[in-house]
Design an enzyme around this catalytic site. Structure first.
Site, PDB file in Angstrom:
ATOM      1  N   THR A 185      -7.142  15.344 -66.540  1.00  0.00           N
ATOM      2  CA  THR A 185      -8.392  16.100 -66.377  1.00  0.00           C
ATOM      3  C   THR A 185      -9.117  15.507 -65.180  1.00  0.00           C
ATOM      4  O   THR A 185      -8.914  14.341 -64.834  1.00  0.00           O
ATOM      5  CB  THR A 185      -9.302  15.971 -67.613  1.00  0.00           C
ATOM      6  N   GLU A 330      -7.015  20.230 -72.054  1.00  0.00           N
ATOM      7  CA  GLU A 330      -6.669  19.754 -73.402  1.00  0.00           C
ATOM      8  C   GLU A 330      -6.223  20.876 -74.339  1.00  0.00           C
ATOM      9  O   GLU A 330      -5.747  20.609 -75.446  1.00  0.00           O
ATOM     10  CB  GLU A 330      -7.868  19.030 -74.034  1.00  0.00           C
ATOM     11  N   LYS A 439     -32.445  20.478 -70.296  1.00  0.00           N
ATOM     12  CA  LYS A 439     -33.250  20.168 -71.475  1.00  0.00           C
ATOM     13  C   LYS A 439     -34.719  20.169 -71.076  1.00  0.00           C
ATOM     14  O   LYS A 439     -35.209  19.233 -70.470  1.00  0.00           O
ATOM     15  CB  LYS A 439     -32.813  18.833 -72.056  1.00  0.00           C
TER      16      LYS A 439
HETATM   17  P1  ADP Z   1     -12.522  19.589 -66.315  1.00  0.00           P
HETATM   18  O1  ADP Z   1     -13.381  19.247 -67.513  1.00  0.00           O
HETATM   19  O2  ADP Z   1     -11.923  18.397 -65.697  1.00  0.00           O
HETATM   20  O3  ADP Z   1     -13.141  20.594 -65.378  1.00  0.00           O
HETATM   21  P2  ADP Z   1     -10.734  21.668 -67.087  1.00  0.00           P
HETATM   22  O4  ADP Z   1     -10.262  22.112 -65.782  1.00  0.00           O
HETATM   23  O5  ADP Z   1      -9.800  21.542 -68.200  1.00  0.00           O
HETATM   24  O6  ADP Z   1     -11.260  20.252 -66.952  1.00  0.00           O
HETATM   25  O7  ADP Z   1     -12.001  22.493 -67.439  1.00  0.00           O
HETATM   26  C1  ADP Z   1     -12.348  22.865 -68.716  1.00  0.00           C
HETATM   27  C2  ADP Z   1     -13.767  23.302 -68.750  1.00  0.00           C
HETATM   28  O8  ADP Z   1     -14.011  24.375 -67.841  1.00  0.00           O
HETATM   29  C3  ADP Z   1     -14.179  23.850 -70.081  1.00  0.00           C
HETATM   30  O9  ADP Z   1     -14.451  22.852 -71.011  1.00  0.00           O
HETATM   31  C4  ADP Z   1     -15.389  24.675 -69.708  1.00  0.00           C
HETATM   32  O10 ADP Z   1     -16.536  23.869 -69.573  1.00  0.00           O
HETATM   33  C5  ADP Z   1     -15.030  25.203 -68.355  1.00  0.00           C
HETATM   34  N1  ADP Z   1     -14.541  26.575 -68.478  1.00  0.00           N
HETATM   35  C6  ADP Z   1     -13.275  27.006 -68.485  1.00  0.00           C
HETATM   36  N2  ADP Z   1     -13.208  28.346 -68.588  1.00  0.00           N
HETATM   37  C7  ADP Z   1     -14.481  28.776 -68.658  1.00  0.00           C
HETATM   38  C8  ADP Z   1     -15.105  30.059 -68.782  1.00  0.00           C
HETATM   39  N3  ADP Z   1     -14.398  31.184 -68.836  1.00  0.00           N
HETATM   40  N4  ADP Z   1     -16.443  30.109 -68.839  1.00  0.00           N
HETATM   41  C9  ADP Z   1     -17.201  28.988 -68.780  1.00  0.00           C
HETATM   42  N5  ADP Z   1     -16.678  27.756 -68.655  1.00  0.00           N
HETATM   43  C10 ADP Z   1     -15.347  27.649 -68.591  1.00  0.00           C
END
Ligand code: ADP
Length: 568
Positions: A185, A330, A439
């Site tokens: 990640t 994940e 917040k």
């Molecule tokens: P990182 O946390 O390193 O960016 P990822 O690439 O796995 O890792 O990103 C996952 C995160 O991306 C999710 O937990 C969410 O916050 C965000 N995310 C993914 N798809 C969406 C979506 N369609 N709308 C809003 N947020 C999203």
């Protein structure tokens, strides 16, 4: 009593074997680093992957070894994947947009022994190779005539290595829970953490992604796979495509609007998948050029929230359906997808659009719920929001090397770090990242909802909202805008535009205009960098009022701590 069915372990080598047997002539089109287009088939990819695999085994690759790849989406990358995974070695995809320190950390932490690298990234590796302590062989993904001058030690050309193999190699023949892929990640806080997929989890994800409730694909489809293979298995398409016989088109390094359009048009792509930024670039290009998208049926948009403007433009101007998806590294990564189900068929367009803009429903292989900070489950009423928890066979139960220890709660739920609502029909809507939510006086403001509302302004090219310190309210929103080229607007224009579209107390305390908004390695807006950039910035409401209530915050006390879509 046990069932009397055959023991057939779900290992990913079977996926490419299935493609070789059932649809060997379906095509894989790749844009190479030099911009040229090459064509191959699943049959050829299978044969070459086996030869490569046998060559790698002869050079010592074995079950459990981590093999790094830093490459664009292209057929050679696919061949390397299946060559590695076939013998139970672990395909470790690295994101080339990582900072060199993170790259070193990740490659060393994973203990990569062999490393595949596309021509574009050779110099990045040269710069850090002395600190990469475990890599014994670099494979440059090109033909012998394209081999660059390089200071990389122990280096070989992909095609030369492939020539060493005879395809005589045993694939599979190990437990389906064997590790298969490793993807870190991006580590917006702390060190990056390695998500270790198994053959079983990848196979289940690949099967699931092909279902009608998800991407719903078959051999009649051609998918422009823009989402990178280093970003959580390219959202499982790398498995779904050979499983279903869907043709693949891969854009290599060129993801600008014109290049994406060219592939969509010339290869008659019916489906594509990418983060919103890519689609913004394409839509801008289409607007300028006047081109249409006659072949494209659907696009999957995820990675960050899909703005309303993108979904509406695709619908109304181009007749392309956007499927909004949510997931994370994940979750393998497809956690939810938003499609209109029969219960919603009678709603009008705008009502349906509001549901489609939610992140959607879970497929069979994942469950979700929302809980408060004490872990108490919250109602699925579309109003209450809380920490989004997930579990299932496609969800991580720990990180590589035991980083972060036990990451599940007592009932096996994984905390996604997202804040969400779930409505009575099961549609989930992300209201924010828990660390990005603003917040304000004990109440929460969704930065995502604000960004989407602001993005509807005709002059807005990109918008981001961050919380800025405020002596009275803790934080108040600051709206940061990149304007479309040739357009102008003032802070007051934006505030006026937002009036009535959001709750009064959500109104940003200030609007600032910038030339660019920073993006992280996965193409998402980097709030971390934005916060750094605006460190020390003081909101006018702080300067002017010396800590008095910001304008429009009167009704705040009355509201319960909850989100509602655009405050309505
Ligand atoms: P990182 O946390 O390193 O960016 P990822 O690439 O796995 O890792 O990103 C996952 C995160 O991306 C999710 O937990 C969410 O916050 C965000 N995310 C993914 N798809 C969406 C979506 N369609 N709308 C809003 N947020 C999203």
């Amino acid at each position: 009593m046990q069932g009397l069915m055959q023991d057939w372990q779900l290992t990913t080598d079977r996926i490419l074997r299935h493609a070789k047997i059932n649809h060997p002539n379906r095509t894989i089109v790749s844009r190479q680093v030099d911009g040229s287009i090459t064509r191959t088939t699943y049959g050829e990819v299978y044969d070459r992957a086996r030869r490569l695999s046998s060559a790698l085994v002869a050079r010592g690759m074995k079950l459990g070894d981590r093999i790094g790849t830093m490459a664009w989406n292209n057929a050679r990358h696919m061949e390397a994947w299946y060559a590695i995974m076939g013998v139970g070695a672990i395909c470790h995809t690295l994101n080339p947009r990582l900072h060199p320190d993170q790259l070193k950390y990740i490659a060393n932490h994973a203990g990569d022994s062999i490393f595949f690298v596309d021509l574009s990234f050779v110099s990045q590796l040269e710069a850090v190779q002395d600190e990469l302590t475990t890599i014994g062989l670099y494979v440059i993904m090109c033909g012998p005539d394209e081999m660059p001058e390089t200071t990389l030690k122990n280096v070989i050309c992909f095609e030369t290595l492939l020539e060493e193999g005879d395809g005589d190699v045993v694939w599979g023949d190990f437990d389906e829970n064997t590790a298969c892929g490793l993807c870190y990640t991006s580590g917006t806080t702390g060190n990056p953490k390695g998500v270790l997929y198994s053959h079983r989890s990848n196979t289940l994800m690949g099967m699931t992604a092909g279902l009608p409730g998800c991407m719903g694909v078959d051999g009649n489809d051609t998918c422009l796979m823009v989402v990178p293979m280093f970003h959580a298995n390219a959202w499982a398409i790398t498995f779904t495509a050979p499983m279903t016989g869907m043709n693949l088109v891969m854009p290599g390094p060129m993801m600008d609007g014109a290049s994406i359009y060219q592939l969509l048009d010339e290869e008659k792509c019916t489906l594509s998948a990418a983060v919103p930024t890519v689609w913004l670039m394409l839509l801008n290009y289409l607007e300028e050029s006047g081109h249409k998208l006659p072949h494209l049926r659907e696009v999957v948009i995820g990675g960050s929230a899909c703005p309303r403007a993108i979904m509406e433009t695709f619908d109304k101007k181009y007749g392309v359906t956007v499927i909004h998806a949510w997931g994370m590294t994940e979750t393998s990564p497809l956690g939810t997808m938003s499609r209109i189900e029969p219960e919603l068929a009678d709603l009008d367009y705008d009502q349906q659009l509001s549901v489609r803009l939610k992140q959607g429903k879970t497929p069979f292989v994942i469950e979700m719920r929302i809980v408060d900070d004490e872990g108490k489950e919250l109602p699925r009423d579309g109003i209450a929001f809380g920490n989004l928890m997930v579990r299932g066979p496609i969800v991580s139960r720990g990180y590589f090397g035991g980083e972060d220890g036990d990451i599940l709660d007592a009932d096996g739920w994984f905390d996604t770090g997202d804040v969400a609502t779930i409505d009575p029909l099961g549609y989930m809507q992300i209201t924010d990242r828990s660390k990005d939510v603003i917040k304000s006086g004990g109440e929460w403001i969704s930065s995502i909802d604000l960004e989407n509302a602001a993005l509807d302004h005709p002059a807005a090219a990109e918008c981001a909202v961050i919380g800025m310190p405020h002596p009275k309210w803790d934080e108040r929103p600051l709206l940061i805008v990149v304007l479309k080229e040739g357009m102008s607007a003032t802070a007051e224009d934006f505030k006026e535009f937002l009036t009535g579209k959001i709750a009064k107390w959500w109104m940003p305390d200030d609007v600032v205009f910038v030339d660019d908004i920073p993006h992280g390695p996965t193409g998402k807006i980097s709030k971390l960098d934005l916060r750094k950039r605006f460190e020390g910035y003081v909101l006018p409401t702080v300067k002017n009022t010396g800590g008095k209530k910001p304008a429009g915050s009167k009704e705040k006390k009355k509201k319960k701590k909850r989100f509602s879509l655009f405050g309505k």
